[in-house]
Scaffold this motif. Structure first.
Motif, PDB file in Angstrom:
ATOM      1  N   THR A 139      -5.543 -15.220 -11.154  1.00 33.24           N
ATOM      2  CA  THR A 139      -4.394 -14.381 -10.805  1.00 33.24           C
ATOM      3  C   THR A 139      -4.860 -13.078 -10.163  1.00 33.24           C
ATOM      4  O   THR A 139      -5.631 -12.330 -10.767  1.00 33.24           O
ATOM      5  CB  THR A 139      -3.579 -14.052 -12.067  1.00 33.24           C
ATOM      6  OG1 THR A 139      -3.198 -15.275 -12.698  1.00 33.24           O
ATOM      7  CG2 THR A 139      -2.342 -13.249 -11.713  1.00 33.24           C
ATOM      8  N   PRO A 140      -4.402 -12.755  -8.948  1.00 30.99           N
ATOM      9  CA  PRO A 140      -4.785 -11.483  -8.321  1.00 30.99           C
ATOM     10  C   PRO A 140      -4.171 -10.300  -9.066  1.00 30.99           C
ATOM     11  O   PRO A 140      -3.031 -10.360  -9.515  1.00 30.99           O
ATOM     12  CB  PRO A 140      -4.202 -11.587  -6.908  1.00 30.99           C
ATOM     13  CG  PRO A 140      -3.913 -13.034  -6.689  1.00 30.99           C
ATOM     14  CD  PRO A 140      -3.586 -13.586  -8.038  1.00 30.99           C
ATOM     15  N   THR A 141      -4.945  -9.229  -9.209  1.00 29.95           N
ATOM     16  CA  THR A 141      -4.428  -7.987  -9.795  1.00 29.95           C
ATOM     17  C   THR A 141      -4.395  -6.862  -8.772  1.00 29.95           C
ATOM     18  O   THR A 141      -3.564  -5.959  -8.868  1.00 29.95           O
ATOM     19  CB  THR A 141      -5.283  -7.543 -10.992  1.00 29.95           C
ATOM     20  OG1 THR A 141      -6.656  -7.518 -10.598  1.00 29.95           O
ATOM     21  CG2 THR A 141      -5.118  -8.488 -12.177  1.00 29.95           C
ATOM     22  N   VAL A 142      -5.314  -6.892  -7.809  1.00 33.80           N
ATOM     23  CA  VAL A 142      -5.337  -5.888  -6.734  1.00 33.80           C
ATOM     24  C   VAL A 142      -5.619  -6.608  -5.416  1.00 33.80           C
ATOM     25  O   VAL A 142      -6.561  -7.400  -5.322  1.00 33.80           O
ATOM     26  CB  VAL A 142      -6.434  -4.819  -6.960  1.00 33.80           C
ATOM     27  CG1 VAL A 142      -6.463  -3.834  -5.780  1.00 33.80           C
ATOM     28  CG2 VAL A 142      -6.206  -4.067  -8.254  1.00 33.80           C
ATOM     29  N   ILE A 143      -4.788  -6.338  -4.424  1.00 37.10           N
ATOM     30  CA  ILE A 143      -5.032  -6.835  -3.065  1.00 37.10           C
ATOM     31  C   ILE A 143      -5.094  -5.626  -2.141  1.00 37.10           C
ATOM     32  O   ILE A 143      -4.136  -4.849  -2.052  1.00 37.10           O
ATOM     33  CB  ILE A 143      -3.920  -7.789  -2.587  1.00 37.10           C
ATOM     34  CG1 ILE A 143      -3.823  -9.015  -3.511  1.00 37.10           C
ATOM     35  CG2 ILE A 143      -4.158  -8.224  -1.148  1.00 37.10           C
ATOM     36  CD1 ILE A 143      -2.638  -9.913  -3.225  1.00 37.10           C
ATOM     37  N   ALA A 144      -6.246  -5.433  -1.521  1.00 38.16           N
ATOM     38  CA  ALA A 144      -6.417  -4.373  -0.522  1.00 38.16           C
ATOM     39  C   ALA A 144      -6.487  -5.048   0.845  1.00 38.16           C
ATOM     40  O   ALA A 144      -7.374  -5.874   1.086  1.00 38.16           O
ATOM     41  CB  ALA A 144      -7.678  -3.572  -0.790  1.00 38.16           C
ATOM     42  N   ASP A 145      -5.534  -4.721   1.713  1.00 33.35           N
ATOM     43  CA  ASP A 145      -5.408  -5.399   3.000  1.00 33.35           C
ATOM     44  C   ASP A 145      -5.633  -4.402   4.138  1.00 33.35           C
ATOM     45  O   ASP A 145      -4.759  -3.613   4.467  1.00 33.35           O
ATOM     46  CB  ASP A 145      -4.014  -6.032   3.094  1.00 33.35           C
ATOM     47  CG  ASP A 145      -3.777  -6.759   4.417  1.00 33.35           C
ATOM     48  OD1 ASP A 145      -4.767  -7.065   5.112  1.00 33.35           O
ATOM     49  OD2 ASP A 145      -2.605  -7.024   4.741  1.00 33.35           O
ATOM     50  N   ASP A 146      -6.858  -4.437   4.703  1.00 34.55           N
ATOM     51  CA  ASP A 146      -7.209  -3.619   5.868  1.00 34.55           C
ATOM     52  C   ASP A 146      -6.907  -2.139   5.640  1.00 34.55           C
ATOM     53  O   ASP A 146      -6.179  -1.496   6.387  1.00 34.55           O
ATOM     54  CB  ASP A 146      -6.468  -4.123   7.111  1.00 34.55           C
ATOM     55  CG  ASP A 146      -7.003  -3.500   8.402  1.00 34.55           C
ATOM     56  OD1 ASP A 146      -8.205  -3.152   8.444  1.00 34.55           O
ATOM     57  OD2 ASP A 146      -6.218  -3.339   9.351  1.00 34.55           O
ATOM     58  N   ILE A 147      -7.514  -1.589   4.551  1.00 37.01           N
ATOM     59  CA  ILE A 147      -7.225  -0.214   4.146  1.00 37.01           C
ATOM     60  C   ILE A 147      -8.009   0.798   4.977  1.00 37.01           C
ATOM     61  O   ILE A 147      -9.241   0.709   5.091  1.00 37.01           O
ATOM     62  CB  ILE A 147      -7.551  -0.015   2.648  1.00 37.01           C
ATOM     63  CG1 ILE A 147      -6.683  -0.925   1.796  1.00 37.01           C
ATOM     64  CG2 ILE A 147      -7.342   1.444   2.232  1.00 37.01           C
ATOM     65  CD1 ILE A 147      -5.201  -0.741   1.992  1.00 37.01           C
ATOM     66  N   HIS A 148      -7.291   1.759   5.516  1.00 32.03           N
ATOM     67  CA  HIS A 148      -7.885   2.911   6.197  1.00 32.03           C
ATOM     68  C   HIS A 148      -7.387   4.169   5.490  1.00 32.03           C
ATOM     69  O   HIS A 148      -6.179   4.318   5.281  1.00 32.03           O
ATOM     70  CB  HIS A 148      -7.476   2.967   7.667  1.00 32.03           C
ATOM     71  CG  HIS A 148      -8.033   1.856   8.496  1.00 32.03           C
ATOM     72  ND1 HIS A 148      -9.127   2.022   9.313  1.00 32.03           N
ATOM     73  CD2 HIS A 148      -7.644   0.565   8.625  1.00 32.03           C
ATOM     74  CE1 HIS A 148      -9.395   0.874   9.931  1.00 32.03           C
ATOM     75  NE2 HIS A 148      -8.510  -0.023   9.525  1.00 32.03           N
ATOM     76  N   ILE A 149      -8.309   5.073   5.143  1.00 27.53           N
ATOM     77  CA  ILE A 149      -7.921   6.323   4.484  1.00 27.53           C
ATOM     78  C   ILE A 149      -8.529   7.487   5.254  1.00 27.53           C
ATOM     79  O   ILE A 149      -9.738   7.524   5.501  1.00 27.53           O
ATOM     80  CB  ILE A 149      -8.394   6.361   3.018  1.00 27.53           C
ATOM     81  CG1 ILE A 149      -7.795   5.181   2.239  1.00 27.53           C
ATOM     82  CG2 ILE A 149      -7.998   7.678   2.351  1.00 27.53           C
ATOM     83  CD1 ILE A 149      -8.408   4.988   0.877  1.00 27.53           C
ATOM     84  N   THR A 150      -7.685   8.430   5.621  1.00 24.44           N
ATOM     85  CA  THR A 150      -8.147   9.631   6.329  1.00 24.44           C
ATOM     86  C   THR A 150      -7.649  10.866   5.583  1.00 24.44           C
ATOM     87  O   THR A 150      -6.639  10.824   4.888  1.00 24.44           O
ATOM     88  CB  THR A 150      -7.614   9.673   7.778  1.00 24.44           C
ATOM     89  OG1 THR A 150      -6.181   9.683   7.739  1.00 24.44           O
ATOM     90  CG2 THR A 150      -8.081   8.461   8.572  1.00 24.44           C
ATOM     91  N   TYR A 151      -8.400  11.943   5.709  1.00 24.61           N
ATOM     92  CA  TYR A 151      -7.933  13.226   5.177  1.00 24.61           C
ATOM     93  C   TYR A 151      -8.497  14.352   6.031  1.00 24.61           C
ATOM     94  O   TYR A 151      -9.475  14.165   6.764  1.00 24.61           O
ATOM     95  CB  TYR A 151      -8.299  13.406   3.697  1.00 24.61           C
ATOM     96  CG  TYR A 151      -9.760  13.256   3.362  1.00 24.61           C
ATOM     97  CD1 TYR A 151     -10.644  14.324   3.501  1.00 24.61           C
ATOM     98  CD2 TYR A 151     -10.258  12.053   2.877  1.00 24.61           C
ATOM     99  CE1 TYR A 151     -11.981  14.196   3.179  1.00 24.61           C
ATOM    100  CE2 TYR A 151     -11.598  11.905   2.554  1.00 24.61           C
ATOM    101  CZ  TYR A 151     -12.456  12.976   2.703  1.00 24.61           C
ATOM    102  OH  TYR A 151     -13.786  12.831   2.394  1.00 24.61           O
ATOM    103  N   LYS A 152      -7.852  15.513   5.932  1.00 28.11           N
ATOM    104  CA  LYS A 152      -8.240  16.654   6.763  1.00 28.11           C
ATOM    105  C   LYS A 152      -9.107  17.620   5.978  1.00 28.11           C
ATOM    106  O   LYS A 152      -8.872  17.863   4.788  1.00 28.11           O
ATOM    107  CB  LYS A 152      -6.993  17.364   7.295  1.00 28.11           C
ATOM    108  CG  LYS A 152      -6.232  16.544   8.340  1.00 28.11           C
ATOM    109  CD  LYS A 152      -5.016  17.271   8.859  1.00 28.11           C
ATOM    110  CE  LYS A 152      -4.417  16.579  10.061  1.00 28.11           C
ATOM    111  NZ  LYS A 152      -4.057  15.186   9.808  1.00 28.11           N
ATOM    112  N   VAL A 153     -10.125  18.174   6.631  1.00 31.98           N
ATOM    113  CA  VAL A 153     -11.054  19.118   6.019  1.00 31.98           C
ATOM    114  C   VAL A 153     -11.059  20.399   6.834  1.00 31.98           C
ATOM    115  O   VAL A 153     -11.187  20.366   8.067  1.00 31.98           O
ATOM    116  CB  VAL A 153     -12.488  18.522   5.964  1.00 31.98           C
ATOM    117  CG1 VAL A 153     -13.464  19.551   5.414  1.00 31.98           C
ATOM    118  CG2 VAL A 153     -12.517  17.262   5.118  1.00 31.98           C
ATOM    119  N   GLN A 154     -10.901  21.533   6.133  1.00 34.82           N
ATOM    120  CA  GLN A 154     -10.976  22.840   6.797  1.00 34.82           C
ATOM    121  C   GLN A 154     -12.442  23.262   6.890  1.00 34.82           C
ATOM    122  O   GLN A 154     -13.169  23.214   5.905  1.00 34.82           O
ATOM    123  CB  GLN A 154     -10.199  23.888   5.991  1.00 34.82           C
ATOM    124  CG  GLN A 154      -8.714  23.599   5.840  1.00 34.82           C
ATOM    125  CD  GLN A 154      -7.943  23.908   7.104  1.00 34.82           C
ATOM    126  OE1 GLN A 154      -8.433  24.627   7.971  1.00 34.82           O
ATOM    127  NE2 GLN A 154      -6.742  23.361   7.207  1.00 34.82           N
TER     128      GLN A 154
END
Length: 240
Positions: free
Chosen positions: A9-24
């Motif tokens: 049984t799947p509990t987590v499915i990550a599908d083509d995840i991109h994460i961006t954030y801004k840095v000063q």
């Protein structure tokens, strides 16, 4: 008659995840692309180690699975409420360890009755009282290791659909690590999924059956923990 085989049984499915954030930086703002197109499926009963060099995106990916960082692109599907150790059980420095056990337990979804029943077990598991009555002292008097052990003990006192641990097992002596490994095995037997971020490759191979190797935000390898750790160590071994 052959025994019927059931699909995990799947509990987590990550599908083509991109994460961006801004840095000063120096008066200007730049965008960091921390996770780049990561895809995987986690199942009930799995313990999955996340390995990779500093800044490879391991902790950022866990925060996204926990719902704390929205992906810029892609989708994350989870069964139940994922618990990220040290965030859900956010401890407060000015309060005693005793009070933090109560507040942390409530934050992790325990009832007051469950807390009363499990309180002593949590304290004993953490070992913070092994060298004095530290549980009655403010958290600011604790070493970072003591605080990490108490966080783990609070989180491990209840079952989780998905429990994510970021470097918690790197703290503590061999006895605490044995207790932690045993509790992770119990959580998996209770049909939970455990994610473990660690810089200690031995901890990953001893605790996890599967590993994800992230490098510069991309998923380099996903497979049996021993195979992935061996490939990672060969890649990072100094060239002669």
């Amino acid at each position: 008659m052959a025994e019927k085989q059931y699909e995990p049984t799947p509990t987590v499915i990550a599908d083509d995840i991109h994460i961006t954030y801004k840095v000063q930086s120096g008066g200007s703002t730049r965008e960091v692309h921390a996770v780049k197109g990561v895809t995987f499926v986690a199942h009930k009963g799995e313990a999955i180690g996340l390995i990779g060099s500093n800044g490879s995106g391991k902790s950022t990916l866990l925060k996204a699975v926990a719902g704390l960082l929205p992906p810029a692109r892609g989708h994350i599907y989870t069964q139940g409420q994922p618990s990220l150790l040290g965030v859900n059980a956010a401890l407060m420095n000015d309060l005693t360890g005793e009070r933090n056990v109560v507040l942390g337990g409530l934050a992790m979804g325990m009832t007051r009755r469950q807390l009363r029943e499990r309180y002593q077990q949590i304290v004993d598991f953490s070992g913070v009282d092994d060298k004095g009555d530290f549980i009655t002292l403010p958290m600011r008097t604790y070493s970072s290791g003591m605080a990490a052990r108490l966080r783990f003990s609070i989180a491990a006192a209840k079952s989780h659909d998905v429990l994510m641990i970021d470097e918690a097992l790197a703290t503590g002596d061999a006895a605490f690590q044995r207790r932690s490994n045993a509790r992770i095995a119990e959580l998996r037997a209770e049909a939970g999924t455990v994610f473990l971020v660690s810089h200690n490759n031995r901890t990953v191979t001893e605790t996890c059956d599967r590993a994800l190797w992230l490098e510069a935000g991309t998923l380099r390898m996903d497979g049996p923990a021993k195979d992935v750790v061996a490939a990672y160590e060969a890649h990072t071994k100094p060239k002669k």
